[in-house]
Motif scaffolding. Sequence first.
Motif, PDB file in Angstrom:
ATOM      1  N   MET A  21     -16.598 -13.817   4.415  1.00  0.00           N
ATOM      2  CA  MET A  21     -15.815 -14.897   3.814  1.00  0.00           C
ATOM      3  C   MET A  21     -14.671 -15.318   4.729  1.00  0.00           C
ATOM      4  O   MET A  21     -14.370 -16.512   4.861  1.00  0.00           O
ATOM      5  N   LEU A  22     -14.028 -14.351   5.382  1.00  0.00           N
ATOM      6  CA  LEU A  22     -12.940 -14.688   6.298  1.00  0.00           C
ATOM      7  C   LEU A  22     -13.464 -15.392   7.546  1.00  0.00           C
ATOM      8  O   LEU A  22     -12.807 -16.293   8.069  1.00  0.00           O
ATOM      9  N   VAL A  23     -14.639 -15.000   8.021  1.00  0.00           N
ATOM     10  CA  VAL A  23     -15.254 -15.695   9.160  1.00  0.00           C
ATOM     11  C   VAL A  23     -15.519 -17.154   8.787  1.00  0.00           C
ATOM     12  O   VAL A  23     -15.235 -18.077   9.554  1.00  0.00           O
ATOM     13  N   ARG A  24     -16.046 -17.371   7.589  1.00  0.00           N
ATOM     14  CA  ARG A  24     -16.331 -18.730   7.132  1.00  0.00           C
ATOM     15  C   ARG A  24     -15.046 -19.560   7.040  1.00  0.00           C
ATOM     16  O   ARG A  24     -15.001 -20.714   7.468  1.00  0.00           O
ATOM     17  N   LEU A  25     -13.976 -18.966   6.534  1.00  0.00           N
ATOM     18  CA  LEU A  25     -12.699 -19.667   6.446  1.00  0.00           C
ATOM     19  C   LEU A  25     -12.151 -19.956   7.839  1.00  0.00           C
ATOM     20  O   LEU A  25     -11.686 -21.068   8.116  1.00  0.00           O
ATOM     21  N   ARG A  26     -12.212 -18.971   8.725  1.00  0.00           N
ATOM     22  CA  ARG A  26     -11.741 -19.183  10.098  1.00  0.00           C
ATOM     23  C   ARG A  26     -12.492 -20.328  10.767  1.00  0.00           C
ATOM     24  O   ARG A  26     -11.896 -21.199  11.397  1.00  0.00           O
ATOM     25  N   ASN A  42     -12.169  -7.854  11.033  1.00  0.00           N
ATOM     26  CA  ASN A  42     -12.455  -8.977  10.127  1.00  0.00           C
ATOM     27  C   ASN A  42     -11.951  -8.746   8.703  1.00  0.00           C
ATOM     28  O   ASN A  42     -12.481  -9.301   7.754  1.00  0.00           O
ATOM     29  N   SER A  43     -10.899  -7.939   8.550  1.00  0.00           N
ATOM     30  CA  SER A  43     -10.367  -7.684   7.217  1.00  0.00           C
ATOM     31  C   SER A  43      -9.191  -8.589   6.873  1.00  0.00           C
ATOM     32  O   SER A  43      -8.756  -8.626   5.720  1.00  0.00           O
ATOM     33  N   VAL A  44      -8.694  -9.335   7.862  1.00  0.00           N
ATOM     34  CA  VAL A  44      -7.563 -10.241   7.646  1.00  0.00           C
ATOM     35  C   VAL A  44      -7.656 -11.388   8.658  1.00  0.00           C
ATOM     36  O   VAL A  44      -8.196 -11.235   9.748  1.00  0.00           O
ATOM     37  N   LEU A  45      -7.164 -12.545   8.252  1.00  0.00           N
ATOM     38  CA  LEU A  45      -7.155 -13.727   9.099  1.00  0.00           C
ATOM     39  C   LEU A  45      -5.712 -14.102   9.372  1.00  0.00           C
ATOM     40  O   LEU A  45      -4.921 -14.260   8.431  1.00  0.00           O
ATOM     41  N   LEU A  46      -5.355 -14.225  10.652  1.00  0.00           N
ATOM     42  CA  LEU A  46      -4.013 -14.621  11.045  1.00  0.00           C
ATOM     43  C   LEU A  46      -4.038 -16.119  11.302  1.00  0.00           C
ATOM     44  O   LEU A  46      -4.745 -16.588  12.195  1.00  0.00           O
ATOM     45  N   TRP A  57      -0.734 -14.287   7.049  1.00  0.00           N
ATOM     46  CA  TRP A  57      -1.847 -13.351   6.959  1.00  0.00           C
ATOM     47  C   TRP A  57      -2.649 -13.677   5.716  1.00  0.00           C
ATOM     48  O   TRP A  57      -2.120 -13.663   4.604  1.00  0.00           O
ATOM     49  N   VAL A  58      -3.929 -13.992   5.875  1.00  0.00           N
ATOM     50  CA  VAL A  58      -4.803 -14.338   4.752  1.00  0.00           C
ATOM     51  C   VAL A  58      -5.825 -13.216   4.584  1.00  0.00           C
ATOM     52  O   VAL A  58      -6.421 -12.763   5.556  1.00  0.00           O
ATOM     53  N   PHE A  59      -6.022 -12.795   3.357  1.00  0.00           N
ATOM     54  CA  PHE A  59      -7.005 -11.748   3.065  1.00  0.00           C
ATOM     55  C   PHE A  59      -7.809 -12.164   1.842  1.00  0.00           C
ATOM     56  O   PHE A  59      -7.486 -13.127   1.151  1.00  0.00           O
ATOM     57  N   VAL A  60      -8.883 -11.447   1.579  1.00  0.00           N
ATOM     58  CA  VAL A  60      -9.699 -11.698   0.398  1.00  0.00           C
ATOM     59  C   VAL A  60      -9.237 -10.736  -0.681  1.00  0.00           C
ATOM     60  O   VAL A  60      -9.162  -9.533  -0.474  1.00  0.00           O
ATOM     61  N   GLY A  61      -8.891 -11.289  -1.832  1.00  0.00           N
ATOM     62  CA  GLY A  61      -8.379 -10.467  -2.920  1.00  0.00           C
ATOM     63  C   GLY A  61      -9.085 -10.756  -4.232  1.00  0.00           C
ATOM     64  O   GLY A  61     -10.022 -11.544  -4.303  1.00  0.00           O
ATOM     65  N   ALA A  65     -12.787 -12.888  -5.147  1.00  0.00           N
ATOM     66  CA  ALA A  65     -12.750 -14.201  -5.788  1.00  0.00           C
ATOM     67  C   ALA A  65     -11.849 -15.199  -5.069  1.00  0.00           C
ATOM     68  O   ALA A  65     -12.082 -16.403  -5.150  1.00  0.00           O
ATOM     69  N   TYR A  66     -10.811 -14.713  -4.370  1.00  0.00           N
ATOM     70  CA  TYR A  66      -9.827 -15.617  -3.783  1.00  0.00           C
ATOM     71  C   TYR A  66      -9.441 -15.217  -2.370  1.00  0.00           C
ATOM     72  O   TYR A  66      -9.386 -14.038  -2.048  1.00  0.00           O
ATOM     73  N   TYR A  67      -9.127 -16.237  -1.545  1.00  0.00           N
ATOM     74  CA  TYR A  67      -8.371 -16.041  -0.320  1.00  0.00           C
ATOM     75  C   TYR A  67      -6.928 -15.958  -0.793  1.00  0.00           C
ATOM     76  O   TYR A  67      -6.471 -16.802  -1.565  1.00  0.00           O
ATOM     77  N   SER A  68      -6.190 -14.963  -0.350  1.00  0.00           N
ATOM     78  CA  SER A  68      -4.811 -14.782  -0.808  1.00  0.00           C
ATOM     79  C   SER A  68      -3.876 -14.672   0.383  1.00  0.00           C
ATOM     80  O   SER A  68      -4.257 -14.194   1.447  1.00  0.00           O
ATOM     81  N   TRP A  69      -2.633 -15.108   0.176  1.00  0.00           N
ATOM     82  CA  TRP A  69      -1.602 -14.991   1.191  1.00  0.00           C
ATOM     83  C   TRP A  69      -0.257 -14.960   0.487  1.00  0.00           C
ATOM     84  O   TRP A  69      -0.190 -15.137  -0.721  1.00  0.00           O
ATOM     85  N   GLN A  70       0.784 -14.716   1.242  1.00  0.00           N
ATOM     86  CA  GLN A  70       2.143 -14.621   0.727  1.00  0.00           C
ATOM     87  C   GLN A  70       2.218 -13.593  -0.401  1.00  0.00           C
ATOM     88  O   GLN A  70       2.585 -13.900  -1.536  1.00  0.00           O
ATOM     89  N   HIS A  71       1.831 -12.351  -0.084  1.00  0.00           N
ATOM     90  CA  HIS A  71       1.833 -11.234  -1.037  1.00  0.00           C
ATOM     91  C   HIS A  71       1.010 -11.553  -2.286  1.00  0.00           C
ATOM     92  O   HIS A  71       1.369 -11.174  -3.394  1.00  0.00           O
ATOM     93  N   ALA A  72      -0.093 -12.269  -2.090  1.00  0.00           N
ATOM     94  CA  ALA A  72      -1.030 -12.660  -3.154  1.00  0.00           C
ATOM     95  C   ALA A  72      -0.410 -13.616  -4.170  1.00  0.00           C
ATOM     96  O   ALA A  72      -0.980 -13.849  -5.220  1.00  0.00           O
ATOM     97  N   GLU A  73       0.752 -14.189  -3.838  1.00  0.00           N
ATOM     98  CA  GLU A  73       1.342 -15.196  -4.721  1.00  0.00           C
ATOM     99  C   GLU A  73       0.611 -16.525  -4.593  1.00  0.00           C
ATOM    100  O   GLU A  73       0.618 -17.329  -5.519  1.00  0.00           O
ATOM    101  N   LYS A  74       0.008 -16.759  -3.446  1.00  0.00           N
ATOM    102  CA  LYS A  74      -0.762 -17.979  -3.200  1.00  0.00           C
ATOM    103  C   LYS A  74      -2.226 -17.583  -3.075  1.00  0.00           C
ATOM    104  O   LYS A  74      -2.555 -16.544  -2.514  1.00  0.00           O
ATOM    105  N   ARG A  75      -3.128 -18.436  -3.581  1.00  0.00           N
ATOM    106  CA  ARG A  75      -4.551 -18.116  -3.471  1.00  0.00           C
ATOM    107  C   ARG A  75      -5.389 -19.382  -3.576  1.00  0.00           C
ATOM    108  O   ARG A  75      -4.944 -20.405  -4.087  1.00  0.00           O
ATOM    109  N   HIS A  76      -6.623 -19.248  -3.085  1.00  0.00           N
ATOM    110  CA  HIS A  76      -7.595 -20.340  -3.106  1.00  0.00           C
ATOM    111  C   HIS A  76      -8.975 -19.715  -3.302  1.00  0.00           C
ATOM    112  O   HIS A  76      -9.269 -18.685  -2.704  1.00  0.00           O
TER     113      HIS A  76
END
Length: 86
Positions: A21-26, A42-46, A57-61, A65-76
């Motif tokens: 999923m992170l490869v696809r987002l990258r 491939n566990s995090v996307l910078l 730093w974007v991770f899957v959380g 279900a979601y790409y998350s960033w900013q301490h998982a406060e933001k997600r897509h």
Amino acid sequence: MNSIMQAVEAGFPHGEDEGTMLVRLRDRLTALGVNAELRDNNSVLLVHKQGPGLPVWVFVGYGGAYYSWQHAEKRHPTGDSEGAGS
């Protein structure tokens, strides 16, 4: 049941793991001209911001279900990598 829990119970979209999923987002972000690089097996996307500021730093959380960033406060949603770049 809230939407986050429904998404978690639905599992990973298309049977993909977090790295895929992170490869696809990258790939989507770099196609749009965003400087994004995979890190830590491939566990995090910078994702570098345009202009001044620290990278994100974007991770899957949420169970994939979601790409998350900013301490998982933001997600897509991970099922919408096309929309993540807009």
